[in-house]
Design a protein around this motif. Structure first.
Motif, PDB file in Angstrom:
ATOM      1  N   ALA A 147     -15.459  -3.943 -48.057  1.00 56.70           N
ATOM      2  CA  ALA A 147     -16.667  -3.579 -47.827  1.00 56.70           C
ATOM      3  C   ALA A 147     -17.702  -3.789 -49.099  1.00 56.70           C
ATOM      4  CB  ALA A 147     -16.987  -2.259 -47.397  1.00 56.70           C
ATOM      5  N   ALA A 148     -17.265  -3.856 -49.975  1.00 57.86           N
ATOM      6  CA  ALA A 148     -17.857  -3.970 -51.050  1.00 57.86           C
ATOM      7  C   ALA A 148     -18.360  -5.147 -51.576  1.00 57.86           C
ATOM      8  CB  ALA A 148     -17.362  -3.024 -52.536  1.00 57.86           C
ATOM      9  N   THR A 149     -17.956  -6.613 -51.159  1.00 59.84           N
ATOM     10  CA  THR A 149     -18.314  -7.719 -51.853  1.00 59.84           C
ATOM     11  C   THR A 149     -18.073  -7.814 -50.502  1.00 59.84           C
ATOM     12  OG1 THR A 149     -15.328  -8.477 -51.014  1.00 59.84           O
ATOM     13  CG2 THR A 149     -15.568  -7.618 -53.610  1.00 59.84           C
ATOM     14  N   LEU A 150     -18.340  -7.547 -49.405  1.00 58.33           N
ATOM     15  CA  LEU A 150     -18.686  -8.307 -47.918  1.00 58.33           C
ATOM     16  C   LEU A 150     -17.518  -9.503 -47.216  1.00 58.33           C
ATOM     17  CD1 LEU A 150     -22.563  -8.582 -48.836  1.00 58.33           C
ATOM     18  CD2 LEU A 150     -21.166  -6.634 -47.164  1.00 58.33           C
ATOM     19  N   ASP A 151     -16.851 -10.127 -48.230  1.00 60.46           N
ATOM     20  CA  ASP A 151     -15.019 -10.773 -47.574  1.00 60.46           C
ATOM     21  C   ASP A 151     -14.351 -10.034 -46.826  1.00 60.46           C
ATOM     22  OD1 ASP A 151     -13.031 -12.456 -48.090  1.00 60.46           O
ATOM     23  OD2 ASP A 151     -12.751 -11.965 -49.530  1.00 60.46           O
ATOM     24  N   PHE A 152     -14.790  -9.935 -45.440  1.00 58.84           N
ATOM     25  CA  PHE A 152     -13.890  -9.901 -44.679  1.00 58.84           C
ATOM     26  C   PHE A 152     -12.816 -10.759 -43.902  1.00 58.84           C
ATOM     27  CE2 PHE A 152     -17.664  -7.137 -44.823  1.00 58.84           C
ATOM     28  CZ  PHE A 152     -17.128  -5.942 -44.797  1.00 58.84           C
ATOM     29  N   GLN A 153     -12.475 -11.335 -44.610  1.00 56.78           N
ATOM     30  CA  GLN A 153     -11.457 -12.672 -44.335  1.00 56.78           C
ATOM     31  C   GLN A 153     -10.469 -12.008 -43.070  1.00 56.78           C
ATOM     32  OE1 GLN A 153      -9.322 -16.154 -45.231  1.00 56.78           O
ATOM     33  NE2 GLN A 153     -10.697 -15.713 -47.381  1.00 56.78           N
ATOM     34  N   TRP A 154     -10.320 -12.284 -42.395  1.00 49.40           N
ATOM     35  CA  TRP A 154      -8.474 -11.859 -41.776  1.00 49.40           C
ATOM     36  C   TRP A 154      -7.521 -11.186 -41.574  1.00 49.40           C
ATOM     37  CZ3 TRP A 154      -4.365 -13.780 -40.096  1.00 49.40           C
ATOM     38  CH2 TRP A 154      -4.420 -15.335 -40.144  1.00 49.40           C
ATOM     39  N   ILE A 155      -7.698 -12.395 -42.641  1.00 48.30           N
ATOM     40  CA  ILE A 155      -5.976 -12.554 -43.700  1.00 48.30           C
ATOM     41  C   ILE A 155      -5.759 -11.348 -44.941  1.00 48.30           C
ATOM     42  CG2 ILE A 155      -5.735 -14.593 -43.957  1.00 48.30           C
ATOM     43  CD1 ILE A 155      -6.818 -14.707 -46.811  1.00 48.30           C
ATOM     44  N   HIS A 156      -6.909 -10.427 -44.601  1.00 46.21           N
ATOM     45  CA  HIS A 156      -7.250  -9.504 -45.349  1.00 46.21           C
ATOM     46  C   HIS A 156      -7.305  -7.768 -44.677  1.00 46.21           C
ATOM     47  CE1 HIS A 156      -7.894 -11.237 -48.903  1.00 46.21           C
ATOM     48  NE2 HIS A 156      -8.705 -12.196 -48.812  1.00 46.21           N
ATOM     49  N   VAL A 157      -8.347  -7.782 -44.135  1.00 46.59           N
ATOM     50  CA  VAL A 157      -8.455  -6.162 -42.797  1.00 46.59           C
ATOM     51  C   VAL A 157      -8.301  -6.472 -41.505  1.00 46.59           C
ATOM     52  CG1 VAL A 157     -10.116  -6.437 -44.204  1.00 46.59           C
ATOM     53  CG2 VAL A 157     -10.520  -7.699 -41.817  1.00 46.59           C
ATOM     54  N   ASP A 158      -7.269  -7.955 -41.184  1.00 47.06           N
ATOM     55  CA  ASP A 158      -7.271  -7.635 -39.537  1.00 47.06           C
ATOM     56  C   ASP A 158      -5.500  -7.588 -39.207  1.00 47.06           C
ATOM     57  OD1 ASP A 158      -6.604  -7.859 -36.411  1.00 47.06           O
ATOM     58  OD2 ASP A 158      -8.066  -9.549 -36.781  1.00 47.06           O
ATOM     59  N   ALA A 159      -5.464  -6.517 -39.299  1.00 48.48           N
ATOM     60  CA  ALA A 159      -3.469  -6.534 -39.815  1.00 48.48           C
ATOM     61  C   ALA A 159      -2.676  -7.089 -38.190  1.00 48.48           C
ATOM     62  CB  ALA A 159      -2.745  -4.948 -39.154  1.00 48.48           C
ATOM     63  N   ALA A 160      -3.301  -6.991 -37.154  1.00 54.12           N
ATOM     64  CA  ALA A 160      -2.604  -7.161 -35.691  1.00 54.12           C
ATOM     65  C   ALA A 160      -2.752  -8.822 -35.810  1.00 54.12           C
ATOM     66  CB  ALA A 160      -3.280  -7.048 -34.497  1.00 54.12           C
ATOM     67  N   ARG A 161      -3.570  -9.771 -36.338  1.00 54.20           N
ATOM     68  CA  ARG A 161      -4.541 -11.182 -36.348  1.00 54.20           C
ATOM     69  C   ARG A 161      -2.917 -11.764 -37.593  1.00 54.20           C
ATOM     70  NH1 ARG A 161      -9.542 -14.603 -37.027  1.00 54.20           N
ATOM     71  NH2 ARG A 161      -8.368 -17.172 -36.738  1.00 54.20           N
ATOM     72  N   ALA A 162      -3.171 -10.459 -38.465  1.00 49.46           N
ATOM     73  CA  ALA A 162      -2.521 -11.170 -40.491  1.00 49.46           C
ATOM     74  C   ALA A 162      -0.968 -11.018 -39.128  1.00 49.46           C
ATOM     75  CB  ALA A 162      -2.325 -10.080 -40.789  1.00 49.46           C
ATOM     76  N   GLN A 163      -0.306 -10.360 -38.615  1.00 50.93           N
ATOM     77  CA  GLN A 163       0.973 -10.691 -38.204  1.00 50.93           C
ATOM     78  C   GLN A 163       2.230 -11.247 -37.122  1.00 50.93           C
ATOM     79  OE1 GLN A 163       1.947  -6.950 -35.419  1.00 50.93           O
ATOM     80  NE2 GLN A 163       4.266  -6.913 -36.324  1.00 50.93           N
ATOM     81  N   ALA A 164       0.278 -11.953 -36.073  1.00 48.44           N
ATOM     82  CA  ALA A 164       0.928 -12.720 -35.476  1.00 48.44           C
ATOM     83  C   ALA A 164       0.304 -14.225 -36.308  1.00 48.44           C
ATOM     84  CB  ALA A 164      -0.409 -12.672 -34.226  1.00 48.44           C
ATOM     85  N   GLU A 165      -0.710 -14.694 -37.100  1.00 52.08           N
ATOM     86  CA  GLU A 165      -0.667 -15.550 -37.920  1.00 52.08           C
ATOM     87  C   GLU A 165      -0.645 -15.942 -39.280  1.00 52.08           C
ATOM     88  OE1 GLU A 165      -4.471 -16.708 -36.031  1.00 52.08           O
ATOM     89  OE2 GLU A 165      -4.848 -15.481 -34.926  1.00 52.08           O
ATOM     90  N   SER A 166      -0.603 -15.153 -40.090  1.00 51.98           N
ATOM     91  CA  SER A 166       0.010 -14.910 -41.197  1.00 51.98           C
ATOM     92  C   SER A 166       0.860 -15.262 -41.515  1.00 51.98           C
ATOM     93  CB  SER A 166      -0.556 -14.212 -41.968  1.00 51.98           C
ATOM     94  OG  SER A 166      -0.674 -13.984 -43.224  1.00 51.98           O
ATOM     95  N   PRO A 167       1.072 -16.994 -42.743  1.00 50.94           N
ATOM     96  CA  PRO A 167       2.768 -16.754 -43.565  1.00 50.94           C
ATOM     97  C   PRO A 167       3.272 -15.574 -43.307  1.00 50.94           C
ATOM     98  CG  PRO A 167       1.088 -17.968 -44.216  1.00 50.94           C
ATOM     99  CD  PRO A 167       0.182 -17.160 -43.578  1.00 50.94           C
ATOM    100  N   PHE A 168       2.197 -14.501 -43.948  1.00 54.75           N
ATOM    101  CA  PHE A 168       2.757 -13.301 -45.040  1.00 54.75           C
ATOM    102  C   PHE A 168       3.366 -11.953 -43.714  1.00 54.75           C
ATOM    103  CE2 PHE A 168      -0.584 -15.315 -47.861  1.00 54.75           C
ATOM    104  CZ  PHE A 168       0.451 -15.808 -48.442  1.00 54.75           C
ATOM    105  N   GLN A 169       2.901 -12.573 -42.249  1.00 52.84           N
ATOM    106  CA  GLN A 169       2.736 -11.362 -41.962  1.00 52.84           C
ATOM    107  C   GLN A 169       2.493  -9.763 -41.428  1.00 52.84           C
ATOM    108  OE1 GLN A 169       7.789 -12.227 -40.427  1.00 52.84           O
ATOM    109  NE2 GLN A 169       6.613 -13.074 -39.327  1.00 52.84           N
ATOM    110  N   THR A 170       1.253 -10.087 -42.677  1.00 53.84           N
ATOM    111  CA  THR A 170       0.701  -8.889 -42.743  1.00 53.84           C
ATOM    112  C   THR A 170      -0.241  -8.689 -42.976  1.00 53.84           C
ATOM    113  OG1 THR A 170       0.986  -6.547 -43.484  1.00 53.84           O
ATOM    114  CG2 THR A 170       1.393  -8.226 -45.031  1.00 53.84           C
ATOM    115  N   THR A 171      -0.786  -8.314 -43.749  1.00 54.13           N
ATOM    116  CA  THR A 171      -2.240  -8.576 -44.714  1.00 54.13           C
ATOM    117  C   THR A 171      -2.744  -8.118 -46.052  1.00 54.13           C
ATOM    118  OG1 THR A 171      -2.799  -5.999 -45.048  1.00 54.13           O
ATOM    119  CG2 THR A 171      -3.890  -7.391 -42.878  1.00 54.13           C
ATOM    120  N   ILE A 172      -2.775  -9.128 -46.442  1.00 54.56           N
ATOM    121  CA  ILE A 172      -2.629  -9.523 -47.958  1.00 54.56           C
ATOM    122  C   ILE A 172      -4.209  -8.351 -48.640  1.00 54.56           C
ATOM    123  CG2 ILE A 172      -1.336 -11.083 -47.749  1.00 54.56           C
ATOM    124  CD1 ILE A 172      -3.793 -12.933 -48.451  1.00 54.56           C
ATOM    125  N   ALA A 173      -4.202  -8.190 -50.796  1.00 57.49           N
ATOM    126  CA  ALA A 173      -4.943  -8.066 -50.563  1.00 57.49           C
ATOM    127  C   ALA A 173      -6.275  -8.665 -51.505  1.00 57.49           C
ATOM    128  CB  ALA A 173      -4.770  -7.455 -51.819  1.00 57.49           C
TER     129      ALA A 173
END
Length: 155
Positions: free
Chosen positions: A38-64
């Motif tokens: 919110a402070a940086t206006l960087d809402f990329q899904w790998i950071h803020v969308d837990a469901a999508r990160a679990q399904a699509e990210s190689p980390f299987q979770t959100t990352i900082a």
């Protein structure tokens, strides 16, 4: 864990080449990640969308955000060292920085700091510090780099 206290330019110069310490662990939460987004206006899904990160990210979770971990530097640095008798401290330079490892939500990190050099600029100390942000339980650090602080000592 006690903080290192440095009271003068002479005391700072005496620490050149030494590891100054390691900060306590800091937990990276989803709330902190969301607030940074919110402070940086960087809402990329790998950071803020837990469901999508679990399904699509190689980390299987959100990352900082990498810059969130970097933004923690002043806070973690102050957990290691207290510089007293100052008029002012200035964050001067990030000389080098390499992000080496993603920091998954609910990971704990700490900062390791080594004083590389101190230059006396007419009473202002230019301190170059080697930094490593380590992720608890992982061998590869989140980042490594060199930062420079300017310390304007009293008198």
């Amino acid at each position: 864990m006690s903080k290192l206290i440095i009271r003068s330019l002479t005391e700072l110069e005496a620490r050149v080449g030494q590891e100054l310490g390691v900060s306590p662990l800091h937990l990276i939460t989803q709330e902190q990640i969301n607030q940074f987004a919110a402070a940086t206006l960087d809402f990329q899904w790998i950071h803020v969308d837990a469901a999508r990160a679990q399904a699509e990210s190689p980390f299987q979770t959100t990352i900082a955000h990498g810059y969130l971990t970097l933004a923690l530097l002043p806070y973690l640095w102050q957990q290691i060292v207290v510089i007293e008798n100052l008029k002012m401290q200035v964050n001067y330079e990030v000389e080098t920085l390499r992000f080496n490892q993603a920091v998954a939500v609910n990971s704990s990190v700490h900062l390791r700091a080594t004083l590389l050099s101190v230059t006396n600029l007419r009473g202002i100390a230019k301190a170059r510090v080697g930094i490593t942000m380590e992720v608890d339980g992982l061998k590869k650090p989140a980042y490594t780099g060199v930062v420079t602080f300017l310390y304007h000592f009293l008198g």
